[in-house]
Design a protein around this motif. Structure first.
Motif, PDB file in Angstrom:
ATOM      1  N   ALA A  45       0.405  -1.270   0.040  1.00  0.00           N
ATOM      2  CA  ALA A  45      -0.003  -0.268   0.555  1.00  0.00           C
ATOM      3  C   ALA A  45       0.696   1.052   0.586  1.00  0.00           C
ATOM      4  N   GLY A  46       1.812   1.236   0.600  1.00  0.00           N
ATOM      5  CA  GLY A  46       2.662   2.598   0.990  1.00  0.00           C
ATOM      6  C   GLY A  46       3.737   3.055  -0.328  1.00  0.00           C
ATOM      7  N   MET A  47       3.676   1.117  -0.832  1.00  0.00           N
ATOM      8  CA  MET A  47       4.296   1.904  -2.490  1.00  0.00           C
ATOM      9  C   MET A  47       3.526   3.031  -3.465  1.00  0.00           C
ATOM     10  N   LEU A 138       6.303   3.674   5.973  1.00  0.00           N
ATOM     11  CA  LEU A 138       5.350   3.124   5.442  1.00  0.00           C
ATOM     12  C   LEU A 138       5.174   1.296   5.601  1.00  0.00           C
ATOM     13  N   HIS A 139       3.940   1.002   6.320  1.00  0.00           N
ATOM     14  CA  HIS A 139       4.196  -0.292   6.601  1.00  0.00           C
ATOM     15  C   HIS A 139       2.306  -0.544   6.164  1.00  0.00           C
ATOM     16  N   THR A 140       2.000  -1.831   6.229  1.00  0.00           N
ATOM     17  CA  THR A 140       0.879  -2.482   6.328  1.00  0.00           C
ATOM     18  C   THR A 140       0.598  -3.461   7.264  1.00  0.00           C
ATOM     19  N   ASP A 141      -0.559  -3.706   7.829  1.00  0.00           N
ATOM     20  CA  ASP A 141      -0.476  -4.878   8.858  1.00  0.00           C
ATOM     21  C   ASP A 141      -1.554  -5.893   7.717  1.00  0.00           C
ATOM     22  N   LEU A 215      -7.484   4.640  -1.734  1.00  0.00           N
ATOM     23  CA  LEU A 215      -7.024   4.823  -0.658  1.00  0.00           C
ATOM     24  C   LEU A 215      -5.616   5.437  -0.677  1.00  0.00           C
ATOM     25  N   ALA A 216      -4.853   5.322  -2.144  1.00  0.00           N
ATOM     26  CA  ALA A 216      -3.787   5.424  -2.072  1.00  0.00           C
ATOM     27  C   ALA A 216      -3.927   7.176  -2.035  1.00  0.00           C
ATOM     28  N   ASP A 217      -4.767   7.409  -3.107  1.00  0.00           N
ATOM     29  CA  ASP A 217      -4.888   9.127  -3.116  1.00  0.00           C
ATOM     30  C   ASP A 217      -5.367   9.560  -1.672  1.00  0.00           C
ATOM     31  N   ARG A 218      -5.959   8.979  -1.006  1.00  0.00           N
ATOM     32  CA  ARG A 218      -6.529   9.928   0.970  1.00  0.00           C
ATOM     33  C   ARG A 218      -5.584   9.921   1.606  1.00  0.00           C
TER      34      ARG A 218
END
Length: 337
Positions: A45-47, A138-141, A215-218
């Motif tokens: 997601a962070g990428m 930036l990570h994700t769970d 989500l990425a735009d937000r």
């Protein structure tokens, strides 16, 4: 002008591989910022967020509104991104050493001549970020609400970050014995007595499947607004007030799977639960009703993360939730294994 500051590290086979990085130098003496994603190479997601954010930063630079200097590393881990096995990416751990990619940064960065590709990569990544005043990793769970990890010394100043990203929870930590990237930044700044006015945070952008343009735009817009509020970009942005939950690391409860089997959740992410309330069950032997194991909340709290794998192994993390008192099972450290 967008400057390509990509560096090269060796892969486990000895071949050079790039770490793509770009830098925009602003005018006006604003803060130096380091933004990176993909230290755990399977967290995508962070990428995409940084891919979306970079053109906005370029636009601000072209309009002479960029006051600080921003380094962007959208895919920080070429070692992990190459670890595809049987159609799956082994992005959390380094296959050759079995080390978690987001551990040991403190020890690796202190080495004069790293002996392994893992340590050399970590030292190189720290070198890109160490002079920054603001560092966001930036990570994700697995499956999760949006939340942040931040050292207690940055709180409550970091409420602006939590508000900009609409984080549900801010988890405060005190000591990092594991050497996560964020901890390496804090450790370096403390040694240099340069902690004032700085911020390092691990940003958890929901779950690993939460990858979309919307989500990425937000999230890109949230980081942009945060940078505006910190004087990195000259742009009037409404700063969101944060009304989420602040919790010390030691109050987080982690519920592990007592057996392997089919994992069935009975409460959704974000749900408030009472102590002892059922939150999930594991069917160890489908067809045998007596094999169902009920998972209950160790204390009252809110479900923050859960496993996205519905066939769970014994000992894996099933659920993490907030708590109002110290967890009886917490033994220290910053992040999960």
């Amino acid at each position: 002008m967008l400057e390509d500051i990509s560096l090269t590290v060796n892969s486990d086979s000895g071949h050079p591989v790039p770490v793509r990085a770009w830098r925009l130098a602003g005018q006006g003496g604003g803060p130096r910022v380091h933004l990176q994603a993909g230290v755990h190479a399977d967290e995508i997601a962070g990428m995409l967020v940084l891919h979306k954010l970079l053109p906005r930063l370029e636009h601000a630079h072209a309009d002479r509104r960029l006051r600080g200097t921003v380094t962007v590393v959208p895919q920080a881990n070429p070692l992990g991104i190459a670890q595809f096995r049987n159609g799956h990416i082994l992005g959390r751990f380094h296959e050759s050493t079995s080390r978690n990619f987001n551990r040991h940064f403190i020890e690796s960065s202190a080495l004069q001549r790293p002996a392994t590709t893992f340590a050399a990569w970590q030292k190189a990544i720290v070198g890109l970020a160490v002079d920054a005043q603001i560092v966001l990793d930036l990570h994700t769970d697995s499956e999760a609400l949006p939340y942040i990890y931040v050292n207690r010394c940055f709180w409550p100043d970091a409420r602006d970050l939590a508000g900009a990203l609409e984080a549900d929870v801010a988890i405060l930590w005190d000591n990092d014995d594991d050497g996560a990237f964020e901890g390496a930044m804090v450790s370096h700044w403390l040694r240099a007595q340069q902690i004032e006015g700085r911020l390092a945070a691990t940003v958890e952008l929901r779950g690993q499947s939460d990858v979309s343009d919307d989500l990425a735009d937000r999230d890109a817009q949230g980081i942009y607004a945060f940078l505006c509020g910190r004087g990195v970009i000259e742009d009037r942005r409404v700063q969101r007030e944060w009304s989420g939950e602040t919790i010390p690391m030691g109050h987080m409860e982690t519920v592990f799977a007592p057996v392997s089997g089919v994992l069935v959740y009975e409460r959704e992410l974000g749900a408030q639960v009472a102590e002892g309330e059922r939150i999930a069950r594991i069917v160890a032997r489908p067809g045998d009703p007596s094999s169902e194991h009920v998972l209950r909340a160790p204390q009252a709290g809110r479900l923050v993360t859960r496993s996205r794998d519905r066939l769970i192994a014994q000992g894996d993390v099933a659920v993490k939730l907030t708590g109002s008192k110290p967890s009886a099972s917490w033994t220290g450290g910053v992040l999960d294994p």
